[in-house]
Motif scaffolding. Structure first.
Motif, PDB file in Angstrom:
ATOM      1  N   PRO A 113      10.370   1.496   8.831  1.00  0.00           N
ATOM      2  CA  PRO A 113       9.363   2.299   9.535  1.00  0.00           C
ATOM      3  C   PRO A 113       8.024   1.572   9.570  1.00  0.00           C
ATOM      4  O   PRO A 113       7.623   0.919   8.600  1.00  0.00           O
ATOM      5  CB  PRO A 113       9.289   3.579   8.703  1.00  0.00           C
ATOM      6  N   ALA A 114       7.340   1.701  10.695  1.00  0.00           N
ATOM      7  CA  ALA A 114       6.052   1.019  10.849  1.00  0.00           C
ATOM      8  C   ALA A 114       5.046   1.479   9.797  1.00  0.00           C
ATOM      9  O   ALA A 114       4.199   0.695   9.349  1.00  0.00           O
ATOM     10  CB  ALA A 114       5.497   1.283  12.251  1.00  0.00           C
ATOM     11  N   LEU A 115       5.140   2.747   9.369  1.00  0.00           N
ATOM     12  CA  LEU A 115       4.215   3.264   8.372  1.00  0.00           C
ATOM     13  C   LEU A 115       4.385   2.543   7.040  1.00  0.00           C
ATOM     14  O   LEU A 115       3.398   2.233   6.352  1.00  0.00           O
ATOM     15  CB  LEU A 115       4.425   4.775   8.191  1.00  0.00           C
ATOM     16  N   LEU A 116       5.638   2.261   6.655  1.00  0.00           N
ATOM     17  CA  LEU A 116       5.896   1.556   5.407  1.00  0.00           C
ATOM     18  C   LEU A 116       5.397   0.110   5.484  1.00  0.00           C
ATOM     19  O   LEU A 116       4.812  -0.409   4.531  1.00  0.00           O
ATOM     20  CB  LEU A 116       7.391   1.580   5.078  1.00  0.00           C
ATOM     21  N   VAL A 117       5.636  -0.533   6.628  1.00  0.00           N
ATOM     22  CA  VAL A 117       5.158  -1.901   6.809  1.00  0.00           C
ATOM     23  C   VAL A 117       3.636  -1.947   6.732  1.00  0.00           C
ATOM     24  O   VAL A 117       3.045  -2.801   6.054  1.00  0.00           O
ATOM     25  CB  VAL A 117       5.646  -2.477   8.152  1.00  0.00           C
ATOM     26  N   GLY A 118       2.987  -1.005   7.427  1.00  0.00           N
ATOM     27  CA  GLY A 118       1.534  -0.956   7.402  1.00  0.00           C
ATOM     28  C   GLY A 118       1.004  -0.692   6.005  1.00  0.00           C
ATOM     29  O   GLY A 118       0.004  -1.301   5.581  1.00  0.00           O
ATOM     30  N   LEU A 132      -5.640  -6.124 -12.950  1.00  0.00           N
ATOM     31  CA  LEU A 132      -4.977  -7.381 -12.601  1.00  0.00           C
ATOM     32  C   LEU A 132      -3.492  -7.322 -12.911  1.00  0.00           C
ATOM     33  O   LEU A 132      -2.656  -7.844 -12.149  1.00  0.00           O
ATOM     34  CB  LEU A 132      -5.623  -8.540 -13.367  1.00  0.00           C
ATOM     35  N   ILE A 133      -3.133  -6.686 -14.022  1.00  0.00           N
ATOM     36  CA  ILE A 133      -1.721  -6.599 -14.399  1.00  0.00           C
ATOM     37  C   ILE A 133      -0.970  -5.625 -13.498  1.00  0.00           C
ATOM     38  O   ILE A 133       0.036  -5.978 -12.870  1.00  0.00           O
ATOM     39  CB  ILE A 133      -1.580  -6.177 -15.872  1.00  0.00           C
ATOM     40  N   VAL A 134      -1.467  -4.398 -13.438  1.00  0.00           N
ATOM     41  CA  VAL A 134      -0.725  -3.338 -12.742  1.00  0.00           C
ATOM     42  C   VAL A 134      -0.727  -3.551 -11.231  1.00  0.00           C
ATOM     43  O   VAL A 134       0.329  -3.539 -10.586  1.00  0.00           O
ATOM     44  CB  VAL A 134      -1.315  -1.958 -13.090  1.00  0.00           C
ATOM     45  N   PHE A 135      -1.898  -3.775 -10.658  1.00  0.00           N
ATOM     46  CA  PHE A 135      -1.995  -3.887  -9.207  1.00  0.00           C
ATOM     47  C   PHE A 135      -1.757  -5.318  -8.726  1.00  0.00           C
ATOM     48  O   PHE A 135      -1.001  -5.548  -7.788  1.00  0.00           O
ATOM     49  CB  PHE A 135      -3.356  -3.374  -8.735  1.00  0.00           C
ATOM     50  N   GLY A 136      -2.408  -6.283  -9.382  1.00  0.00           N
ATOM     51  CA  GLY A 136      -2.287  -7.658  -8.915  1.00  0.00           C
ATOM     52  C   GLY A 136      -0.950  -8.303  -9.215  1.00  0.00           C
ATOM     53  O   GLY A 136      -0.409  -9.037  -8.383  1.00  0.00           O
ATOM     54  N   SER A 137      -0.386  -8.034 -10.423  1.00  0.00           N
ATOM     55  CA  SER A 137       0.838  -8.717 -10.836  1.00  0.00           C
ATOM     56  C   SER A 137       2.113  -7.913 -10.609  1.00  0.00           C
ATOM     57  O   SER A 137       3.195  -8.442 -10.768  1.00  0.00           O
ATOM     58  CB  SER A 137       0.747  -9.086 -12.332  1.00  0.00           C
ATOM     59  N   TRP A 138       2.009  -6.651 -10.278  1.00  0.00           N
ATOM     60  CA  TRP A 138       3.212  -5.853 -10.045  1.00  0.00           C
ATOM     61  C   TRP A 138       3.250  -5.257  -8.629  1.00  0.00           C
ATOM     62  O   TRP A 138       4.138  -5.586  -7.852  1.00  0.00           O
ATOM     63  CB  TRP A 138       3.308  -4.704 -11.072  1.00  0.00           C
ATOM     64  N   ILE A 139       2.307  -4.394  -8.318  1.00  0.00           N
ATOM     65  CA  ILE A 139       2.391  -3.649  -7.063  1.00  0.00           C
ATOM     66  C   ILE A 139       2.310  -4.569  -5.851  1.00  0.00           C
ATOM     67  O   ILE A 139       3.172  -4.526  -4.958  1.00  0.00           O
ATOM     68  CB  ILE A 139       1.282  -2.583  -6.998  1.00  0.00           C
ATOM     69  N   ALA A 140       1.272  -5.426  -5.802  1.00  0.00           N
ATOM     70  CA  ALA A 140       1.105  -6.288  -4.625  1.00  0.00           C
ATOM     71  C   ALA A 140       2.249  -7.281  -4.502  1.00  0.00           C
ATOM     72  O   ALA A 140       2.731  -7.543  -3.397  1.00  0.00           O
ATOM     73  CB  ALA A 140      -0.238  -7.010  -4.697  1.00  0.00           C
ATOM     74  N   PHE A 141       2.709  -7.840  -5.629  1.00  0.00           N
ATOM     75  CA  PHE A 141       3.830  -8.769  -5.575  1.00  0.00           C
ATOM     76  C   PHE A 141       5.078  -8.086  -5.030  1.00  0.00           C
ATOM     77  O   PHE A 141       5.815  -8.641  -4.216  1.00  0.00           O
ATOM     78  CB  PHE A 141       4.130  -9.324  -6.968  1.00  0.00           C
ATOM     79  N   SER A 142       5.343  -6.867  -5.506  1.00  0.00           N
ATOM     80  CA  SER A 142       6.529  -6.135  -5.039  1.00  0.00           C
ATOM     81  C   SER A 142       6.438  -5.844  -3.545  1.00  0.00           C
ATOM     82  O   SER A 142       7.425  -5.959  -2.813  1.00  0.00           O
ATOM     83  CB  SER A 142       6.671  -4.829  -5.822  1.00  0.00           C
ATOM     84  N   ALA A 143       5.246  -5.452  -3.080  1.00  0.00           N
ATOM     85  CA  ALA A 143       5.064  -5.187  -1.651  1.00  0.00           C
ATOM     86  C   ALA A 143       5.303  -6.454  -0.838  1.00  0.00           C
ATOM     87  O   ALA A 143       5.922  -6.412   0.233  1.00  0.00           O
ATOM     88  CB  ALA A 143       3.656  -4.653  -1.391  1.00  0.00           C
ATOM     89  N   VAL A 152      10.280  -8.184   7.309  1.00  0.00           N
ATOM     90  CA  VAL A 152       9.545  -8.600   8.506  1.00  0.00           C
ATOM     91  C   VAL A 152       9.489 -10.118   8.562  1.00  0.00           C
ATOM     92  O   VAL A 152       9.948 -10.804   7.654  1.00  0.00           O
ATOM     93  CB  VAL A 152       8.106  -8.019   8.515  1.00  0.00           C
ATOM     94  N   GLU A 153       8.911 -10.626   9.657  1.00  0.00           N
ATOM     95  CA  GLU A 153       8.753 -12.069   9.792  1.00  0.00           C
ATOM     96  C   GLU A 153       7.833 -12.603   8.698  1.00  0.00           C
ATOM     97  O   GLU A 153       6.826 -11.982   8.376  1.00  0.00           O
ATOM     98  CB  GLU A 153       8.151 -12.415  11.155  1.00  0.00           C
ATOM     99  N   PRO A 154       8.165 -13.772   8.126  1.00  0.00           N
ATOM    100  CA  PRO A 154       7.283 -14.357   7.115  1.00  0.00           C
ATOM    101  C   PRO A 154       5.857 -14.555   7.615  1.00  0.00           C
ATOM    102  O   PRO A 154       4.908 -14.433   6.842  1.00  0.00           O
ATOM    103  CB  PRO A 154       7.952 -15.703   6.802  1.00  0.00           C
TER     104      PRO A 154
END
Length: 324
Positions: free
Chosen positions: A10-15, A234-245, A253-255
């Motif tokens: 879904p476009a919402l998830l990608v966004g 840095l741990i929770v958001f930078g090293s886990w959430i953003a990496f997983s996204a 999606v396209e690289p």
């Protein structure tokens, strides 16, 4: 590995995933600068990645992932050395001497280094005209930033050239580590591979901190609430959430779309540094930033070529996701 057909997300998830990478990775520069007020750079990065990697590795292994081989650990160690010790560690080190926004803008040189290294090593064809123009614009933009007089607040004033050199070397090593990760990825679960890279990189960083004597200068009593919250961020958001996204985006999606963070993060970092850390935003920096953002857009988007689809295409490796 044979490509697997996946439904269009879904476009919402990608966004939402893109927005999290844009904002979180763009804000980690300011968070690092805040945490540096209480902890030396290599010790800060080492503790961050050791803790994040240990939790991620443990969770993935407990969920049933197969144990990695000795070769997998060797590849994770090589990637951790280039990406985290040299790349992230060097960038964090530089923020003692230059504003976080300037560091983020200089890190935007990574796609340009990748384009040149990929071409020189024979992994990709000769750069296209847009990519070549982007490389030239990026060089001019970095010159403008490097020659800017810095008057904003920095932790250790008077060493701007050292900070600029450190972040450019870090970006170059990050690019080498990214190519090595793509050529020799860690087998098995991609999430396990990222955890292994963080463990190895964190161990290298901690060893470097001990060699530099950073542990002796660290005092737990000097850790303020603000610095502690920045470290947790840095741990929770930078090293886990953003990496997983980012890993999810690479699969869905396209690289090139997932890679657009490279020219959005610097803008976020500069604005946050200006708004919350008193960092200067003068016309010369604005001009250099504009050229670098335009350069990265040309390099990322201008490098897309129409290629015939092979019968079995390799899934993009998520190990490039291990960021600053």
């Amino acid at each position: 590995m044979t490509s697997v057909s996946v439904p269009r997300p879904p476009a919402l998830l990608v966004g939402g995933a893109l927005l999290s990478i844009y904002l979180i990775w763009g804000s980690t520069y300011l968070a690092s600068k805040t945490a540096l007020t209480a902890c030396p750079p290599m010790l800060l990065s080492g503790m961050r990645f050791l803790l994040a990697g240990a939790v991620q590795y443990g969770v993935v292994r407990l969920s049933g992932a197969a144990a990695p081989s000795r070769q997998d650990w060797q590849r994770a160690a090589l990637a951790g050395f280039c990406l985290l010790l040299c790349g992230n560690g060097g960038t964090t080190f530089s923020q003692q001497y230059i504003p976080s926004g300037l560091a983020a803008l200089l890190v935007a040189s990574v796609p340009m280094f990748l384009a040149l290294l990929s071409w020189v090593s024979g992994l990709t064809p000769r750069p296209t005209v847009p990519v070549t123009v982007g490389l030239l614009l990026g060089a001019v933009g970095m010159y403008l930033l490097a020659s800017t007089r810095i008057s904003g607040d920095v932790l250790i004033p008077g060493h701007v050239p050292l900070g600029i050199a450190a972040v450019l070397i870090a970006s170059f090593m990050w690019s080498i580590g990214s190519l090595l990760s793509k050529q020799k990825p860690v087998g098995g679960s991609p999430f396990l591979g990222v955890g292994m890279q963080m463990l190895c990189g964190g161990a290298f960083l901690l060893l470097g901190a001990l060699v530099r004597g950073e542990a002796a200068s660290f005092q737990l009593a000097n850790v303020t609430l603000k610095a502690g919250l920045a470290f947790g961020y840095l741990i929770v958001f930078g090293s886990w959430i953003a990496f997983s996204a980012y890993i999810w985006l690479l699969r869905m999606v396209e690289p090139a779309l997932a890679g657009t963070y490279a020219f959005v993060n610097p803008v976020v970092a500069v604005l946050l540094g200006w708004a919350f850390a008193g960092e200067e935003l003068n016309p010369q920096m604005a001009s250099g930033a504009t050229l670098i953002v335009l350069a990265v857009m040309l390099v990322v988007l201008g490098g897309r070529r129409s290629r015939p689809q092979p019968a079995a295409e390799a899934t993009p490796e998520p190990h490039l996701a291990v960021k600053k």
